[in-house]
Design a protein around this motif. Sequence first.
Motif, PDB file in Angstrom:
ATOM      1  N   UNK A 179     -42.841 -22.323 -24.263  1.00  0.00           N
ATOM      2  CA  UNK A 179     -44.030 -21.579 -23.839  1.00  0.00           C
ATOM      3  C   UNK A 179     -45.045 -22.477 -23.143  1.00  0.00           C
ATOM      4  N   UNK A 180     -44.662 -23.707 -22.816  1.00  0.00           N
ATOM      5  CA  UNK A 180     -45.591 -24.618 -22.147  1.00  0.00           C
ATOM      6  C   UNK A 180     -45.675 -25.945 -22.892  1.00  0.00           C
ATOM      7  N   UNK A 181     -46.675 -26.736 -22.458  1.00  0.00           N
ATOM      8  CA  UNK A 181     -46.830 -28.036 -23.137  1.00  0.00           C
ATOM      9  C   UNK A 181     -48.233 -28.579 -22.893  1.00  0.00           C
ATOM     10  N   UNK A 182     -48.601 -29.523 -23.764  1.00  0.00           N
ATOM     11  CA  UNK A 182     -49.850 -30.278 -23.622  1.00  0.00           C
ATOM     12  C   UNK A 182     -49.495 -31.646 -23.042  1.00  0.00           C
ATOM     13  N   UNK A 183     -50.323 -32.166 -22.141  1.00  0.00           N
ATOM     14  CA  UNK A 183     -50.033 -33.448 -21.484  1.00  0.00           C
ATOM     15  C   UNK A 183     -51.305 -34.290 -21.425  1.00  0.00           C
ATOM     16  N   UNK A 184     -51.163 -35.580 -21.806  1.00  0.00           N
ATOM     17  CA  UNK A 184     -52.272 -36.542 -21.706  1.00  0.00           C
ATOM     18  C   UNK A 184     -51.821 -37.671 -20.796  1.00  0.00           C
ATOM     19  N   UNK A 185     -52.509 -37.800 -19.663  1.00  0.00           N
ATOM     20  CA  UNK A 185     -52.147 -38.834 -18.691  1.00  0.00           C
ATOM     21  C   UNK A 185     -53.037 -40.064 -18.905  1.00  0.00           C
ATOM     22  N   UNK A 186     -52.377 -41.256 -18.966  1.00  0.00           N
ATOM     23  CA  UNK A 186     -53.126 -42.487 -19.231  1.00  0.00           C
ATOM     24  C   UNK A 186     -54.005 -42.867 -18.049  1.00  0.00           C
ATOM     25  N   UNK A 187     -55.109 -43.557 -18.357  1.00  0.00           N
ATOM     26  CA  UNK A 187     -56.036 -44.076 -17.346  1.00  0.00           C
ATOM     27  C   UNK A 187     -55.562 -45.472 -16.944  1.00  0.00           C
ATOM     28  N   UNK A 188     -54.982 -45.690 -15.725  1.00  0.00           N
ATOM     29  CA  UNK A 188     -54.441 -47.013 -15.339  1.00  0.00           C
ATOM     30  C   UNK A 188     -55.481 -48.134 -15.433  1.00  0.00           C
TER      31      UNK A 188
END
Length: 660
Positions: A179-188
């Motif tokens: 049903x979808x997903x949660x995503x956390x993208x790192x700060x380079x």
Amino acid sequence: MATPPPSVVRSREHTRQWIWLGVVLALLAIALGTHLRIAFRQAWDKDVTSLRNQAELISTAVMEDLRAVDLTFDALVTLIGTHDTEQSRTQSVAQRLEVASSAISGVRTMLLVSATGRVLTSNQRALIGADVSKHAHFALMRKATDPQQLQLTAPYRGADERFTMALGAVLRDKDDGFSGYLLAEFEPEAIHRLLSVATSHPDMIAMLVHPDGVIAFSSLDASRLAGVNLGSDPASVLGRFLAGGQHHAVLTGAGFQGSDRRMYALHKLQAPNLRISRPAAIFVSREVDQITAIWWNWALGQMLVYLLLALLGAFGLVVYQRRVRAHEQLVATQREEREASFARLAASEERFRSLLQHLPIAYFALDPQGLWVDANRQALRMLRVDSLASLLDRPFVDSWETRFSALYGGAFQRFREQAGPVTEMTLLRDDGTPITVVAVLQDEYREDKQLRLIHGLLYDISAQVAMQENLIRASADFETKVQARTRALTQANDMLRDLARRDELTGLANRLAANELLQIEFAALRRGGRQYAVLIFDIDHFKGVNDSFGHGVGDEVLRQVAQVLLGDLRHNDFLARYGGEEFLAVLADTNLASASVVADKIRAAVAAMPHPVAGSISVSIGLAMARPEDPDERTAVDLADANLYAAKQSGRNKVVASGS
């Protein structure tokens, strides 16, 4: 077994000395090598610990952010489950994403993505409504089946073209469908800053590596290492670690893309309270050459010191052996001179003995107890004795006629006390016949004033009175010869004593005479006598004079310096050649200040009188005062010698003094 010649003995002794020096240097080399290995091991272990600590420090910081994302996702999943409609769910999640992205320093973007790949909400409002179904993380999350495990995406280029990674949590509906997903993208930038701050050396590199071996972030510029696949070679150090089950390790291997060897501290980002399906890893590395550089510099210094000690030891042994050879040559020369003097003296005594034997008058000699010790042929003939051996050790009184013996009670000492040097007496020959003689007696004393011999002449006056005058003249002549012999013996003894204490080249006293005088002066000083100073002079660069102009010119320089020294010393001062180009002076009744003035005056006088061939000459002078509390007379000499060495070291042509 024949005794080897002195040259062979000396050569063997020198060989043993070199062997001992080699053994000592070998032991020092072994000790130095052991010390260097221990120091290397300590330095290596220190850097291993430092790299491991840096890796753990970075891992702790990164895992705090990962744990924060995990907790945030857990809360959001719970929150999503409480809403029935997508709109209410999206609004509620949007607020939480704003708060969470601000609180977690290592995260720049957080998304809620629908099952079709549309971004439902994000803290980056520009992304809301965007289609990410073509993105790699969408495909990864669709394949994920366990909502309890976080999924780590492969490194990819973000909107700003910089490499980053993302951490996602899959959402399942009531039918366990996607049903979808949660995503956390790192700060380079934040991750890069964390890695850079943790590096404590210019050659140290810190990296965050994806489980597949691709570098996501590094402490270097992002364009240099990000995206490089370290796991492409399974046989490499990093490939073996990623493929193995180790949690952390410290390994050594080739650097990046064929660079120098490096040491790696590797730490996987996993913990019991962190739900990641495949953990990333932190790599912290340094160049091996840089790690060992300080040790190498220190080790080279230690080896240079060892080499210097070895050279000094070899040089010192060479100098010592040369001095020993010079001393042995000097002793041999002096021995030959003494033997020649003894030979001349023996020849003189033999000639004198022959003279006595062939004298036309009777000669005899008695010891202080009155026993016969010598007699010439004329005396034996007069007394009709067969041989000298039968006369030796016989009491003189046994040869007296009875009536003459009665005059002195048969006592030799009474005869000596009452009879004069010329005595008429009657003796008995060995055949029993009497003979009237005039005995002329002469005492000979040793240097300690003790009676040594009694010399005598016997004149037979029974033949004719006319012989009396001849006997008197012969007696007087014999007495003169005895005195001449005594004087010759005395002069020979004086000559031998002077030769043993005189330097032949300069005419000065030698080292033996100097040592005797120092013993006398020191004994007088301890008894409360006069104070004295010891000066040791050494001609500067004298070896160069010998090497450049020959030993003949060197001898002239020694004699010239000796005359200059004599000219500037008082008549009651003592000067000796102490060895080689060294002289020693003893200044009596002198304090330190006066002695220093005399020493500097001598130094200037020598410098002011160049040699016509050798040119400018200078001397270095060591001065010391003898003190009553010194252990012996050598203390002042050793101190003066040490001051001489200091004068040499500080430039030569100087006076260095000490004492009170």
